[in-house]
Scaffold this motif. Structure first.
Motif, PDB file in Angstrom:
ATOM      1  N   ASP A 189      -4.229   7.852   5.498  1.00  0.00           N
ATOM      2  CA  ASP A 189      -5.076   6.866   4.785  1.00  0.00           C
ATOM      3  C   ASP A 189      -4.332   5.495   5.065  1.00  0.00           C
ATOM      4  OD1 ASP A 189      -7.027   8.744   3.279  1.00  0.00           O
ATOM      5  OD2 ASP A 189      -5.309   9.194   1.994  1.00  0.00           O
ATOM      6  N   ILE A 190      -3.130   5.402   4.804  1.00  0.00           N
ATOM      7  CA  ILE A 190      -2.591   3.865   4.974  1.00  0.00           C
ATOM      8  C   ILE A 190      -2.679   3.527   6.716  1.00  0.00           C
ATOM      9  CG2 ILE A 190      -0.105   2.841   5.102  1.00  0.00           C
ATOM     10  CD1 ILE A 190       0.653   4.462   2.732  1.00  0.00           C
ATOM     11  N   ASN A 243       1.458   9.620  -5.305  1.00  0.00           N
ATOM     12  CA  ASN A 243       2.105  11.024  -5.093  1.00  0.00           C
ATOM     13  C   ASN A 243       3.263  11.535  -6.186  1.00  0.00           C
ATOM     14  OD1 ASN A 243       0.647  11.093  -2.675  1.00  0.00           O
ATOM     15  ND2 ASN A 243       2.461  10.106  -1.420  1.00  0.00           N
ATOM     16  N   LEU A 301       0.809  -1.283  -0.084  1.00  0.00           N
ATOM     17  CA  LEU A 301       0.067   0.147  -0.125  1.00  0.00           C
ATOM     18  C   LEU A 301       0.884   1.274   0.106  1.00  0.00           C
ATOM     19  CD1 LEU A 301      -2.803   1.114   0.035  1.00  0.00           C
ATOM     20  CD2 LEU A 301      -2.707   1.164   2.578  1.00  0.00           C
ATOM     21  N   LEU A 302       1.975   1.243   0.763  1.00  0.00           N
ATOM     22  CA  LEU A 302       2.800   2.549   0.877  1.00  0.00           C
ATOM     23  C   LEU A 302       3.381   2.778  -0.568  1.00  0.00           C
ATOM     24  CD1 LEU A 302       4.367   4.760   2.442  1.00  0.00           C
ATOM     25  CD2 LEU A 302       5.961   2.904   2.769  1.00  0.00           C
ATOM     26  N   PHE A 335      -6.469  15.155   9.977  1.00  0.00           N
ATOM     27  CA  PHE A 335      -5.863  13.881   9.527  1.00  0.00           C
ATOM     28  C   PHE A 335      -5.024  13.578  10.508  1.00  0.00           C
ATOM     29  CE2 PHE A 335      -6.798  16.140   5.367  1.00  0.00           C
ATOM     30  CZ  PHE A 335      -7.688  15.179   4.843  1.00  0.00           C
ATOM     31  N   LYS A 394       0.536  17.897  12.509  1.00  0.00           N
ATOM     32  CA  LYS A 394       0.115  19.225  12.733  1.00  0.00           C
ATOM     33  C   LYS A 394      -0.432  19.454  14.214  1.00  0.00           C
ATOM     34  CE  LYS A 394      -0.192  20.160   8.185  1.00  0.00           C
ATOM     35  NZ  LYS A 394      -1.101  20.695   6.728  1.00  0.00           N
ATOM     36  N   PHE A 421       9.492   4.495   8.132  1.00  0.00           N
ATOM     37  CA  PHE A 421       8.202   5.096   7.365  1.00  0.00           C
ATOM     38  C   PHE A 421       7.091   4.158   7.279  1.00  0.00           C
ATOM     39  CE2 PHE A 421       5.520   7.441   4.245  1.00  0.00           C
ATOM     40  CZ  PHE A 421       5.147   8.417   5.151  1.00  0.00           C
ATOM     41  N   PHE A 422       6.051   4.421   8.116  1.00  0.00           N
ATOM     42  CA  PHE A 422       4.804   3.364   7.708  1.00  0.00           C
ATOM     43  C   PHE A 422       3.866   4.048   6.754  1.00  0.00           C
ATOM     44  CE2 PHE A 422       0.457   1.828   8.874  1.00  0.00           C
ATOM     45  CZ  PHE A 422       0.948   0.538   8.893  1.00  0.00           C
ATOM     46  N   HIS A 467       0.752   4.266  -2.762  1.00  0.00           N
ATOM     47  CA  HIS A 467       0.508   5.559  -2.475  1.00  0.00           C
ATOM     48  C   HIS A 467       1.718   6.576  -2.938  1.00  0.00           C
ATOM     49  CE1 HIS A 467      -2.986   5.963   0.532  1.00  0.00           C
ATOM     50  NE2 HIS A 467      -2.765   4.669  -0.038  1.00  0.00           N
ATOM     51  N   ARG A 468       2.782   6.061  -2.917  1.00  0.00           N
ATOM     52  CA  ARG A 468       3.913   6.851  -3.503  1.00  0.00           C
ATOM     53  C   ARG A 468       3.871   7.177  -4.785  1.00  0.00           C
ATOM     54  NH1 ARG A 468       7.732   7.865   0.581  1.00  0.00           N
ATOM     55  NH2 ARG A 468       8.524   6.204   1.793  1.00  0.00           N
ATOM     56  N   VAL A 513      -5.879   9.186  -0.752  1.00  0.00           N
ATOM     57  CA  VAL A 513      -6.319   8.196  -1.548  1.00  0.00           C
ATOM     58  C   VAL A 513      -6.935   7.239  -0.801  1.00  0.00           C
ATOM     59  CG1 VAL A 513      -4.733   6.422  -2.948  1.00  0.00           C
ATOM     60  CG2 VAL A 513      -3.877   8.654  -2.370  1.00  0.00           C
ATOM     61  N   SER A 531      11.267  11.756   4.206  1.00  0.00           N
ATOM     62  CA  SER A 531      10.113  10.494   4.125  1.00  0.00           C
ATOM     63  C   SER A 531       9.720  10.203   2.763  1.00  0.00           C
ATOM     64  CB  SER A 531       8.920  10.936   4.804  1.00  0.00           C
ATOM     65  OG  SER A 531       9.159  11.252   6.306  1.00  0.00           O
ATOM     66  N   ASN A 532      10.051  11.205   1.770  1.00  0.00           N
ATOM     67  CA  ASN A 532       9.656  11.073   0.377  1.00  0.00           C
ATOM     68  C   ASN A 532       8.161  11.068   0.553  1.00  0.00           C
ATOM     69  OD1 ASN A 532       9.329  10.995  -2.473  1.00  0.00           O
ATOM     70  ND2 ASN A 532       9.988   8.670  -2.464  1.00  0.00           N
ATOM     71  N   TRP A 533       7.399  11.933   0.897  1.00  0.00           N
ATOM     72  CA  TRP A 533       6.101  12.071   1.198  1.00  0.00           C
ATOM     73  C   TRP A 533       5.615  13.442   1.617  1.00  0.00           C
ATOM     74  CZ3 TRP A 533       3.165   7.785   0.854  1.00  0.00           C
ATOM     75  CH2 TRP A 533       1.921   7.834   1.364  1.00  0.00           C
ATOM     76  N   PRO A 534       4.591  13.882   0.655  1.00  0.00           N
ATOM     77  CA  PRO A 534       4.399  15.242   0.445  1.00  0.00           C
ATOM     78  C   PRO A 534       3.591  15.961   1.586  1.00  0.00           C
ATOM     79  CG  PRO A 534       2.880  14.000  -0.982  1.00  0.00           C
ATOM     80  CD  PRO A 534       3.738  13.004  -0.184  1.00  0.00           C
ATOM     81  N   THR A 535       2.833  15.024   2.331  1.00  0.00           N
ATOM     82  CA  THR A 535       1.637  15.817   3.583  1.00  0.00           C
ATOM     83  C   THR A 535       2.247  15.102   4.742  1.00  0.00           C
ATOM     84  OG1 THR A 535       0.401  13.900   2.798  1.00  0.00           O
ATOM     85  CG2 THR A 535      -0.133  15.904   1.860  1.00  0.00           C
ATOM     86  N   MET A 587       0.964  18.452  -6.382  1.00  0.00           N
ATOM     87  CA  MET A 587       0.984  18.127  -5.099  1.00  0.00           C
ATOM     88  C   MET A 587       1.664  19.681  -4.583  1.00  0.00           C
ATOM     89  SD  MET A 587      -0.434  15.568  -3.916  1.00  0.00           S
ATOM     90  CE  MET A 587       0.084  15.933  -2.114  1.00  0.00           C
ATOM     91  N   GLU A 609      -6.271   2.401   6.986  1.00  0.00           N
ATOM     92  CA  GLU A 609      -6.536   1.247   6.279  1.00  0.00           C
ATOM     93  C   GLU A 609      -5.908  -0.044   7.085  1.00  0.00           C
ATOM     94  OE1 GLU A 609      -6.962   1.370   2.366  1.00  0.00           O
ATOM     95  OE2 GLU A 609      -6.561  -0.501   1.815  1.00  0.00           O
TER      96      GLU A 609
END
Lengths: 93, 178
Positions: B157-158, A56, A48-49, B104, B94, B152-153, A52-53, A71, B138-142, A63, B161
């Protein structure tokens, strides 16, 4: 400025070649918040990660303007079929 | 440079913040590299929140991690490496555990609380450099961004789930026991 639903859809369509896609603009007009549901063969064998990547990454440009991207589903066509079937057999779920 | 600039901008905090901690903040600033380009940047403060955020006595005992950087510098990277590996579960969010400032982030806090997980939170709204640097790290935008066992988990949303299918509980329990 924001992004339009169409921009999000077209980026996802061109990069992930989805068999089903649903983009919902939840920003109330400012174009900074979207909920995405996407079914693609490219998700096969990916956690799933990673899925999502991929979403993104496909929306990298967008973004910058999007504040919240949710998502809701990133599934393979096979998983999607099962989801549809279970929804039909249990419409309340 | 004023010492007060490295103190978290919560009034309660300012009154109770012991001088010794302020000094250590300052020292850790000195150990970092300050280049001309970073002079205009605000000092970065990483505060580890305890679940007793507003208890005055505990607040005094609180330990602080203070670092200084610009975006994802090697220094920030190595500090983040330490933060995510020295805590079983870390949530970059946040607001704080007690006052989430985003729906979130709040969702993930409530999930972790319901699993009785002990976790650290770091408020990314307090420093924009940390906020920007973490996106690269994290290579994650939010945000929120959840780390379990140094890895990083995922985002909200992840986490939701994984909570629904029981995977998160398993992972949290494993992390707490390890």
């Amino acid at each position: 400025m924001g992004v339009t639903k169409e921009q999000v859809e077209s980026s996802l369509n061109s990069k992930l070649n989805p068999s089903h896609i649903e983009v919902l603009d939840t920003s109330g007009g400012c174009g900074a918040s979207f909920v995405v549901e996407i079914v693609s063969e490219q998700f096969e064998g990916k956690r799933l990660l990673e899925r999502h990547r991929m979403v993104n990454a496909a929306l990298e440009e967008e973004m910058k303007e999007i504040h919240a991207l949710s998502v809701k589903k990133a599934v393979t066509p096979e998983q999607w079929k099962k989801l549809q079937e279970s929804n039909q057999s249990n419409p309340a779920a | 440079m004023s010492f007060s600039c490295c103190v978290k901008p919560i009034p309660l905090h300012l009154h109770l913040h012991p001088t010794t901690t302020t000094t250590s903040c300052f020292n850790s600033h000195l150990s970092g590299t300050t280049t001309t380009s970073s002079l205009s940047l605000r000092p970065l403060v990483l505060t580890r929140n305890t679940s007793f955020n507003f208890h005055p006595k505990l607040l005094l005992k609180r330990s602080f991690n203070t670092i200084r950087c610009s975006a994802l510098t090697p220094e920030l990277k190595s500090t983040l490496d330490k933060v995510v590996t020295s805590n079983k579960i870390v949530l970059f969010m946040k607001g704080t555990k007690d006052f989430p400032q985003c729906g979130f982030s709040n969702t993930v806090v409530q999930i972790l609380k319901s699993l009785n997980a002990s976790f650290e939170t770091i408020n990314i709204l307090e420093n924009d450099l940390l906020r920007q640097g973490l996106k690269d790290y994290s290579n994650w935008p939010t945000f929120p961004q959840l780390y379990i066992d140094g890895e990083f988990f995922g985002g909200c949303d992840i986490t939701v789930e994984a909570y629904k299918n029981g995977e998160l509980q398993e992972l949290v329990e494993k992390a707490m026991c390890s």
